[in-house]
Write an enzyme that holds these catalytic residues in place. Structure first.
Site, PDB file in Angstrom:
ATOM      1  N   LYS A 131      29.268 -12.723  10.581  1.00 53.84           N
ATOM      2  CA  LYS A 131      30.164 -12.764   9.419  1.00 53.84           C
ATOM      3  C   LYS A 131      29.690 -13.864   8.502  1.00 53.84           C
ATOM      4  O   LYS A 131      29.045 -14.826   8.949  1.00 53.84           O
ATOM      5  CB  LYS A 131      31.596 -13.054   9.858  1.00 53.84           C
ATOM      6  CG  LYS A 131      32.641 -12.577   8.865  1.00 53.84           C
ATOM      7  CD  LYS A 131      32.909 -11.105   8.993  1.00 53.84           C
ATOM      8  CE  LYS A 131      33.947 -10.641   7.998  1.00 53.84           C
ATOM      9  NZ  LYS A 131      34.340  -9.247   8.278  1.00 53.84           N
TER      10      LYS A 131
HETATM   11  P1  NAD Z   1      40.415  -6.684  -0.413  1.00 56.07           P
HETATM   12  O1  NAD Z   1      40.096  -8.006  -0.980  1.00 56.07           O
HETATM   13  O2  NAD Z   1      39.870  -5.466  -1.062  1.00 56.07           O
HETATM   14  O3  NAD Z   1      42.016  -6.517  -0.324  1.00 56.07           O
HETATM   15  C1  NAD Z   1      42.863  -7.452   0.265  1.00 56.07           C
HETATM   16  C2  NAD Z   1      44.283  -7.072  -0.131  1.00 56.07           C
HETATM   17  O4  NAD Z   1      45.211  -7.931   0.547  1.00 56.07           O
HETATM   18  C3  NAD Z   1      44.571  -7.256  -1.621  1.00 56.07           C
HETATM   19  O5  NAD Z   1      45.419  -6.203  -2.055  1.00 56.07           O
HETATM   20  C4  NAD Z   1      45.328  -8.588  -1.676  1.00 56.07           C
HETATM   21  O6  NAD Z   1      46.179  -8.706  -2.811  1.00 56.07           O
HETATM   22  C5  NAD Z   1      46.130  -8.472  -0.398  1.00 56.07           C
HETATM   23  N1  NAD Z   1      46.604  -9.754   0.109  1.00 56.07           N
HETATM   24  C6  NAD Z   1      45.913 -10.912   0.240  1.00 56.07           C
HETATM   25  N2  NAD Z   1      46.730 -11.865   0.724  1.00 56.07           N
HETATM   26  C7  NAD Z   1      47.935 -11.263   0.931  1.00 56.07           C
HETATM   27  C8  NAD Z   1      49.187 -11.721   1.394  1.00 56.07           C
HETATM   28  N3  NAD Z   1      49.344 -12.996   1.794  1.00 56.07           N
HETATM   29  N4  NAD Z   1      50.203 -10.842   1.460  1.00 56.07           N
HETATM   30  C9  NAD Z   1      50.029  -9.562   1.076  1.00 56.07           C
HETATM   31  N5  NAD Z   1      48.889  -9.075   0.603  1.00 56.07           N
HETATM   32  C10 NAD Z   1      47.861  -9.929   0.527  1.00 56.07           C
HETATM   33  O7  NAD Z   1      39.990  -6.760   1.135  1.00 56.07           O
HETATM   34  P2  NAD Z   1      39.696  -5.539   2.109  1.00 56.07           P
HETATM   35  O8  NAD Z   1      38.243  -5.305   2.110  1.00 56.07           O
HETATM   36  O9  NAD Z   1      40.656  -4.439   1.814  1.00 56.07           O
HETATM   37  O10 NAD Z   1      40.030  -6.230   3.526  1.00 56.07           O
HETATM   38  C11 NAD Z   1      41.370  -6.292   4.016  1.00 56.07           C
HETATM   39  C12 NAD Z   1      41.314  -6.637   5.506  1.00 56.07           C
HETATM   40  O11 NAD Z   1      40.579  -5.612   6.188  1.00 56.07           O
HETATM   41  C13 NAD Z   1      40.617  -7.948   5.864  1.00 56.07           C
HETATM   42  O12 NAD Z   1      41.237  -8.500   7.003  1.00 56.07           O
HETATM   43  C14 NAD Z   1      39.219  -7.506   6.189  1.00 56.07           C
HETATM   44  O13 NAD Z   1      38.538  -8.451   7.033  1.00 56.07           O
HETATM   45  C15 NAD Z   1      39.514  -6.218   6.915  1.00 56.07           C
HETATM   46  N6  NAD Z   1      38.394  -5.277   6.981  1.00 56.07           N
HETATM   47  C16 NAD Z   1      37.759  -4.867   5.858  1.00 56.07           C
HETATM   48  C17 NAD Z   1      36.722  -3.934   5.949  1.00 56.07           C
HETATM   49  C18 NAD Z   1      36.023  -3.379   4.729  1.00 56.07           C
HETATM   50  O14 NAD Z   1      35.233  -2.430   4.886  1.00 56.07           O
HETATM   51  N7  NAD Z   1      36.281  -3.881   3.542  1.00 56.07           N
HETATM   52  C19 NAD Z   1      36.324  -3.458   7.203  1.00 56.07           C
HETATM   53  C20 NAD Z   1      37.013  -3.886   8.334  1.00 56.07           C
HETATM   54  C21 NAD Z   1      38.053  -4.792   8.195  1.00 56.07           C
END
Ligand code: NAD
Length: 445
Positions: A131
């Protein structure tokens, strides 16, 4: 148990056999790294893991910290701290996203790297875990500043990257454009065409069809499998999703298409609730036109504004945390009304909350299984790049479904056989696979 172990709450018995210098020094405040190590220690005891291999898996293989100077638009130079941490390469090249967020710190990156190791093992793809991240607030930066940050950060972590070494991908606040800048930086500095250095690229630069929605699609596939086991119909299922970014919005769209009623969604600006079901297409149009891609300002008849606390405790069948870690904790877990939690975010549930949910009979599908769809399609992207041969979206989605359903079945059956929750079952499977790889390869030299 040493003071250090007691302070961090890690099971002392599981560590008793380890020499003290095998134990990573950690801060006293419990964080995601403590959670991840606690799970590993618990599983090590249950599967009778060799103490030497346990010690290897308790520490990342390699950690790189870099100071990243960036000329800001208004003139001054700011120096950001960035990290790339490789937890394990036992099963293949390291794989994992890059996060831009003010809370990025070494322990968060370590924990997320280890989760990648377990995730790739659970779904059986030939990668280890890594990561990366930069401590910054991209919401306060211009696109040009983010581009300069990305290129300088890439140049500084490049010595440990490579299509057969370590392959980054998007995570929180990073996207396909940022992956394109990373790939272009490496191509320019090495003077070779090596777009396979990252996944999650734009399709026009060798990205895979279906990658953008893959994590959300995987979450929807896993939710569907869980509902089947619970003898529940999709059309009679209500869903609440916390986080409306890349993962949450795709999960909402696909679950809505499958017939579920998505009644609540939220992001950093707050939440929306409509007991009859939200109009996901209208919400997507709003988010697409909002400068910060937020739900803020969305209005429609029958839709109420709710807080993130209200979303997490709303009366639904399935709760999908898709924002950040430790959102479900000891204080709000007793109020969760969902009967199923599908962890789309990494580490969204604290160990204390996990126990509360389990004691209350709430089924939790762990992150390392539920959100693995992204890395599975990243793997497809890498395979397509290496072969210079590209698949159609239907083929990508067909293979994704096969892998996710098989992984769910393996975890479900192992959990039933050992009478353990799904999280423990998934970890037992993953740690066993990685330990087997370490054992079989042997310790170099
Ligand atoms: P992103 O930045 O696209 O979206 C994050 C979302 O969470 C946004 O809508 C933001 O406003 C919201 N958010 C942030 N803090 C918050 C809070 N305190 N309360 C409510 N909403 C809040 O990120 P993403 O890529 O969608 O990733 C989201 C999660 O999924 C993370 O934990 C990431 O590690 C995990 N993840 C992502 C992927 C991927 O392919 N992008 C793969 C596996 C896991």
């Amino acid at each position: 148990m040493s003071e250090q172990h007691r302070a961090s709450g890690v099971a002392g018995e599981a560590l008793a056999h380890l020499p003290p210098d095998f134990v990573v020094t950690r801060p006293r405040r419990r964080d995601l790294w403590d959670t991840v190590l606690g799970m590993l220690d618990d599983v090590a005891e249950r599967i009778n893991l060799d103490p030497g291999i346990h010690a290897i898996l308790r520490q990342p293989e390699r950690e790189l910290t870099v100071a990243v100077p960036v000329r800001m638009d208004d003139g001054p130079i700011r120096v950001f701290t960035g990290y790339r941490i490789q937890h394990s390469s036992a099963r293949g090249p390291c794989k994992g996203g890059i996060r831009y967020h003010p809370a990025v710190c070494p322990n968060e990156v370590r924990a997320l790297a280890a989760l990648m190791t377990w995730k790739c093992a659970v779904v059986g793809i030939p990668y280890g875990g890594a990561k990366g991240g930069v401590q910054c607030d991209p919401k306060q930066m211009s696109r040009e500043e983010i581009c300069r940050l990305t290129r300088r950060f890439t140049s500084m972590i490049m010595p440990i990257l490579g299509p057969r070494r370590d392959i980054p991908a998007p995570d929180v606040n990073t996207d396909a454009q940022i992956m394109a800048w990373i790939a272009d930086t490496v191509c320019m500095l090495q003077n070779v065409a090596t777009m396979e250095i990252v996944t999650g690229k734009p399709v026009s630069l060798g990205g895979s069809q279906g990658r953008k929605e893959a994590t959300g699609r995987g979450v929807a596939l896993i939710t569907t499998e869980l509902l089947k086991r619970q003898r529940r119909r999709l059309s009679e299922t209500t869903v609440a999703i916390q986080g409306y970014g890349n993962v949450g919005s795709a999960a909402a769209k696909i679950l809505n298409q499958l017939g579920c009623r998505v009644v609540a969604v939220s992001d950093i600006s707050g939440g929306l609730y409509a007991p009859g079901g939200l109009e996901i297409n209208a919400i997507d149009r709003h988010v697409d036109s909002h400068p910060g891609r937020l739900l803020e300002g969305f209005h429609a008849p029958g839709v109420d504004r709710i807080s993130n606390h209200e979303l997490l405790t709303s009366k639904v069948d399935v709760l999908i945390p898709a924002a950040l870690e430790h959102q479900i904790h000891a204080d709000n877990a007793p109020q969760v009304q969902a009967t199923m939690v599908v962890e789309a975010a990494n580490g969204p549930t604290t160990p204390e909350a996990d126990k509360v949910l389990h004691d209350r009979g709430i089924v939790v599908v762990p992150d390392i299984l539920a959100n693995a769809g992204g890395v599975v399609v990243s793997y497809f992207e890498w395979v397509q790049n290496m072969q210079c041969f590209f698949w159609e979206e239907a083929e990508v989605n067909r293979h994704l479904k096969r892998i996710m359903v098989q992984a769910f079945q393996r975890v479900w059956e192992l959990s039933e056989r050992h009478h353990v929750p799904l999280r423990l079952g998934a970890y037992m499977l993953a740690v066993g696979e990685v330990a087997n790889a370490v054992q079989t390869r042997g310790i170099f030299p």
